[in-house]
Design an enzyme around this catalytic site. Structure first.
Site, PDB file in Angstrom:
ATOM      1  N   SER A 165       0.784  -1.339   0.149  1.00 65.22           N
ATOM      2  CA  SER A 165      -0.003   0.094   0.127  1.00 65.22           C
ATOM      3  C   SER A 165       0.929   1.258   0.052  1.00 65.22           C
ATOM      4  O   SER A 165       1.866   1.291   0.467  1.00 65.22           O
ATOM      5  CB  SER A 165      -0.883  -0.015   1.280  1.00 65.22           C
ATOM      6  OG  SER A 165      -2.038  -1.133   1.255  1.00 65.22           O
ATOM      7  N   GLN A 166       0.417   2.460  -0.626  1.00 62.55           N
ATOM      8  CA  GLN A 166       1.050   3.555  -0.579  1.00 62.55           C
ATOM      9  C   GLN A 166       0.934   4.206   0.814  1.00 62.55           C
ATOM     10  O   GLN A 166       0.107   3.976   1.551  1.00 62.55           O
ATOM     11  CB  GLN A 166      -0.006   4.573  -1.350  1.00 62.55           C
ATOM     12  CG  GLN A 166       0.379   6.223  -1.307  1.00 62.55           C
ATOM     13  CD  GLN A 166      -0.616   6.914  -1.987  1.00 62.55           C
ATOM     14  OE1 GLN A 166      -1.787   6.427  -2.549  1.00 62.55           O
ATOM     15  NE2 GLN A 166      -0.587   8.195  -2.212  1.00 62.55           N
TER      16      GLN A 166
END
Length: 219
Positions: free
Chosen positions: A68-69
């Site tokens: 995930s970012q």
């Protein structure tokens, strides 16, 4: 210098720049920023992409999955922490490579993380072993079912989008607990925060997001 510290593009200075970007994007909770700063993201990404580990972007993992970012990880955890002293006992659905579990471990009493894809879970175990995070427990399981044997949880965080909030996860939320997950399909996903109050479940919707779908079963 060991692999946890990193060199060049994975150095502490590079990590610090990522934290400053998160501040600029509106992350205000210093506990969240400190937790993200403490986790060496470069050990969780594929070796060929380690030089990009501290960019604010999702990166590909094995089997078509992604890490995930950082902003999305920070945003979800900040919403879960708001007005609370900590996350308490936490369930993570969708452990992936183990990165978010490591961040959660900095703020939780215990972290239970489930992952449906066995090779990805093995990778998460290897990654987390390097950090010696004994409070993180991993299990190969269908995230739609949560993890009944360790429930109830003060906090549940889901790293995949569901068409609707799974009742099984609501059932495993402790009184006063919080659950956050992306709800919706395709382009129409939003972060949804659910709180278990004495009057029942209260839902608040936040940002538009893009996550992989929450799939049933195990692989």
């Amino acid at each position: 210098m060991n692999s946890l510290q990193g060199i060049g593009m994975t150095s502490q200075r590079t990590r610090g720049r990522m934290i400053e970007r998160l501040r600029e994007q509106g992350i205000r909770d210093e506990r969240v920023l400190a937790a993200i700063a403490a986790v060496p993201r470069h050990i969780f990404v594929e070796p060929a992409l380690s030089h990009r580990a501290y960019e604010d972007t999702a990166l590909p993992l094995i089997l078509g999955q992604t890490i995930s970012q950082p902003y999305v990880v920070a945003r979800m955890i900040e919403l879960l922490l708001a007005g609370r002293g900590g996350l308490g006992k936490t369930l993570e659905v969708g452990a992936g490579c183990g990165y978010q579990a490591a961040v959660l471990a900095m703020l939780s009493k215990d972290v239970y993380a489930v992952e449906r894809i066995a090779p990805l879970l093995s990778r998460a175990r290897e990654n987390l072993r390097q950090l010696r995070l004994s409070q993180v427990r991993l299990k190969h399981a269908d995230g739609n079912q949560g993890l009944v044997e360790a429930s109830p949880y003060d906090t549940i965080i889901v790293a995949a989008a569901a068409a609707r909030v799974p009742q099984t996860l609501l059932d495993q939320l402790a009184p006063g607990g919080r659950l956050i997950l992306p709800v919706g399909g395709g382009q129409e996903q939003v972060l949804s925060l659910i709180e278990r109050t004495p009057e029942g479940f209260k839902e608040t919707r936040f940002d538009a997001v893009r996550f992989v779908p929450l799939l049933p079963g195990v692989e």
